[in-house]
Write a protein that holds these residues in place. Sequence first.
Motif, PDB file in Angstrom:
ATOM      1  N   GLU A 151      13.094  71.583 -24.971  1.00 61.02           N
ATOM      2  CA  GLU A 151      13.787  71.006 -23.829  1.00 61.02           C
ATOM      3  C   GLU A 151      15.208  71.537 -23.716  1.00 61.02           C
ATOM      4  O   GLU A 151      15.842  71.877 -24.720  1.00 61.02           O
ATOM      5  N   SER A 152      15.703  71.547 -22.493  1.00 57.49           N
ATOM      6  CA  SER A 152      17.080  71.925 -22.231  1.00 57.49           C
ATOM      7  C   SER A 152      17.515  71.306 -20.913  1.00 57.49           C
ATOM      8  O   SER A 152      16.694  70.780 -20.159  1.00 57.49           O
ATOM      9  N   GLY A 153      18.793  71.371 -20.632  1.00 58.52           N
ATOM     10  CA  GLY A 153      19.320  70.921 -19.352  1.00 58.52           C
ATOM     11  C   GLY A 153      20.043  69.603 -19.369  1.00 58.52           C
ATOM     12  O   GLY A 153      20.634  69.211 -18.346  1.00 58.52           O
TER      13      GLY A 153
ATOM     14  N   LEU B 148      21.021  66.488 -12.391  1.00 57.64           N
ATOM     15  CA  LEU B 148      20.697  67.377 -13.496  1.00 57.64           C
ATOM     16  C   LEU B 148      19.252  67.825 -13.348  1.00 57.64           C
ATOM     17  O   LEU B 148      18.429  67.105 -12.788  1.00 57.64           O
ATOM     18  N   ARG B 149      18.946  69.001 -13.873  1.00 61.29           N
ATOM     19  CA  ARG B 149      17.565  69.448 -13.963  1.00 61.29           C
ATOM     20  C   ARG B 149      17.223  69.724 -15.414  1.00 61.29           C
ATOM     21  O   ARG B 149      17.851  70.569 -16.056  1.00 61.29           O
ATOM     22  N   LEU B 150      16.240  69.010 -15.922  1.00 59.41           N
ATOM     23  CA  LEU B 150      15.756  69.207 -17.265  1.00 59.41           C
ATOM     24  C   LEU B 150      14.597  70.198 -17.260  1.00 59.41           C
ATOM     25  O   LEU B 150      13.776  70.193 -16.348  1.00 59.41           O
ATOM     26  N   SER B 151      14.532  71.015 -18.294  1.00 59.71           N
ATOM     27  CA  SER B 151      13.454  71.979 -18.448  1.00 59.71           C
ATOM     28  C   SER B 151      12.743  71.750 -19.769  1.00 59.71           C
ATOM     29  O   SER B 151      13.351  71.325 -20.751  1.00 59.71           O
TER      30      SER B 151
ATOM     31  N   THR C  37       6.496  76.269 -17.808  1.00 52.55           N
ATOM     32  CA  THR C  37       7.620  75.364 -17.998  1.00 52.55           C
ATOM     33  C   THR C  37       7.493  74.137 -17.106  1.00 52.55           C
ATOM     34  O   THR C  37       7.102  74.240 -15.938  1.00 52.55           O
TER      35      THR C  37
ATOM     36  N   TYR D  83       9.548  70.771 -15.442  1.00 49.22           N
ATOM     37  CA  TYR D  83      10.888  70.428 -14.989  1.00 49.22           C
ATOM     38  C   TYR D  83      10.973  68.960 -14.593  1.00 49.22           C
ATOM     39  O   TYR D  83       9.986  68.346 -14.207  1.00 49.22           O
TER      40      TYR D  83
ATOM     41  N   GLN E 221      13.746  67.217 -12.037  1.00 46.90           N
ATOM     42  CA  GLN E 221      14.942  67.237 -11.212  1.00 46.90           C
ATOM     43  C   GLN E 221      15.411  65.804 -11.014  1.00 46.90           C
ATOM     44  O   GLN E 221      14.668  64.980 -10.479  1.00 46.90           O
TER      45      GLN E 221
ATOM     46  N   THR F 130      16.434  65.803 -25.214  1.00 45.24           N
ATOM     47  CA  THR F 130      17.714  66.276 -24.703  1.00 45.24           C
ATOM     48  C   THR F 130      18.472  65.079 -24.141  1.00 45.24           C
ATOM     49  O   THR F 130      17.909  64.248 -23.434  1.00 45.24           O
TER      50      THR F 130
END
Length: 118
Positions: free
Chosen positions: A6-8, A18-21, A77, A79, A81, A112
């Motif tokens: 995970e990131s973002g 924010l957008r998490l990936s 991936t 996401y 949003q 994250t």
Amino acid sequence: QVQLVESGGGSVQAGGSLRLSCAASGVTVSKIYMSWFRQAPGKEREGVATITSDDRMLYSDFVKGRFTVSRDNAKNTLYLQMSSLKPEDTAMYYCAARWPSDTRFNYWGQGTQVTVAS
């Protein structure tokens, strides 16, 4: 081996976005159910959103209309949003995956952190 990374995450003001990936390896995201969960200190983990292998999208009532779950099959991936963020959205957010026939999520990311200031 299946791995979810995970990131973002980060810190934003209330009303921000924010957008998490969640980058997956060892499994094809289009063949599984993928979900976002979150857990705040002192609270139980709760489901946020899910996208199924047949492209159904499900949301918690607390985030519906503000969050959008999606996936990019070419990038393998997932996401999330997030818009119109509220302080109560502050939590550790986790990516998870399971096979459609399973009842438990078999694979989890490391999480994250999302922090929303009032």
